[in-house]
Design an enzyme around this catalytic site. Sequence first.
Site, PDB file in Angstrom:
ATOM      1  N   HIS A 222       6.656   5.584   0.982  1.00  0.00           N
ATOM      2  CA  HIS A 222       7.395   4.210   1.075  1.00  0.00           C
ATOM      3  C   HIS A 222       8.546   3.818  -0.530  1.00  0.00           C
ATOM      4  CE1 HIS A 222       3.454   2.151   0.231  1.00  0.00           C
ATOM      5  NE2 HIS A 222       4.648   1.081  -0.403  1.00  0.00           N
TER       6      HIS A 222
ATOM      7  N   ASP B 247       2.289   9.350   4.363  1.00  0.00           N
ATOM      8  CA  ASP B 247       3.009   7.681   2.707  1.00  0.00           C
ATOM      9  C   ASP B 247       2.595   9.111   1.309  1.00  0.00           C
ATOM     10  OD1 ASP B 247       4.326   5.804   1.955  1.00  0.00           O
ATOM     11  OD2 ASP B 247       2.746   4.785   2.033  1.00  0.00           O
TER      12      ASP B 247
ATOM     13  N   SER C 191       1.616   0.032  -4.780  1.00  0.00           N
ATOM     14  CA  SER C 191       1.820   1.041  -4.360  1.00  0.00           C
ATOM     15  C   SER C 191       2.305   2.366  -5.030  1.00  0.00           C
ATOM     16  CB  SER C 191       2.779   0.653  -3.478  1.00  0.00           C
ATOM     17  OG  SER C 191       2.950   1.133  -1.811  1.00  0.00           O
TER      18      SER C 191
END
Length: 477
Positions: free
Chosen positions: A123, A153, A233
């Site tokens: 993402h 992911d 992230s």
Amino acid sequence: MTRMIWRGAVAGTLVGLMIVWMGGGWQLHGAATMPAALPVTPMGEAGEAGGANLRVTNEVRVYQMTKDAVVNISSTRVVNARVSSGDEVFDRFFGGQIRQVPAQSLGSGFVIHPAGYIVTNEHVVDQASDVQVTLSSGEKLEAQVLATDSEHDLAVLKVEPKKGGGPLPAITLGASDDLMIGEPVYAIGNPFGYAGTMTRGIVSAVNRTLEAGPNKTYKGLIQTDASINPGNSGGPLINAYGQVVGVNTAIRADAHGIGFAISVSNMRDLLPAFLNPGVINRAQVGFTVEEKRVMQSPATVGARVLVKSVESNGPAAKAGMVAGDQIVAVGTTAIGDEIDALVAMASVKPGDSLAVTVLRDGKKMAMSVSVGKAAPPPAEQYLLTKMGVEGVTVTPLIAKKNELAITRGIWIKSVKPNSPASAAGLKEGDVLYQMGRYYVNTVEDAETLLKTVKQEVDVQVGIVRGNARGRGVVRVK
């Protein structure tokens, strides 16, 4: 209602808004090869009293050993934003106008091989038109997205180290199968744009399952109370020996100290698909590999790279390779783990010779694999028959003539009525840039992937339409 925040992209538009996934309350937010073990005794620096420097804790050593392998990732995408029309009355009644504006996204990642291979979250780079990696030195490099996997992911990027700069510092991958509740872990990343930030905590739980949205569930996650914030992230979760055990990805928004990371074991299992030479360079090597990992000590993960399968009458079979051979070297490079082998395979092109040394029954054997070309079927055959699309490879001339917002991919000339592509909403003028986990730069790329489809299956695709990017699902026959 439980709300989760994905720790990736700190996303901002021209008006400084953060992108929020509206469906279920999740917000999208956005590593010198390391030794197998780090010293766990004091470094011996003299203090005022002549003893060890008590300030140099294990946390300090872990950070010093890993910080240069952690990178910052920025990407640009186009989003819809409500902006003023300049007409006060119009804005009062209709809330302004919807315009497509560029949004900047910040995340983290880590180098897994000195040749420039980087892991991050999917993402962080999803639908991005421009991805840049900033090293700990401040040097910026343009990144190519090799492959992504929305189910897990995860994404793999490739950067080219600048000439004369030498190989990039890479981090050591550990194992997550034997994680202990309560053991210390550390997160390094780019929270809120503050590069190189380290936080510490413990493993709070393992094998957690999260419902990330409709039809999307993440399993086998590591739960930690190490502070993770927007921009973390894709950064590494690291154990006390400086080894990656997870990829930071999310926190629980309505709680303090509940964060989640994708296990490094899941990531390692996906690497053969991410670095498939038949897709990356359409190179036919004729064999696949697998890694057998053994915890030799709490600080060392031993690995053997074995030949998993050999294609009948393929280049590897003709060179004498058989399933079960242990690969110990490619060229002059010793193979320490699966990443070494995969990078060597992903770097070859049709026509190259791949020198491979294997261990069989305790004896070393040298062989030369003549790399062939993974020839796709006739141009557009599968695009047309399996998807109903007539397309051409985007060239600079095509991009300029049609005012495309992307300079690679497949420009769709036409879509066959009542075809899978038509049912999915693809249109003439769209640019197809991703199929499944792979980015497709040419018609041949797409043909190579579609050739492997033997039965009806749903394939996620990435499309550029005008200045906007989107995703959809095409049921390929």
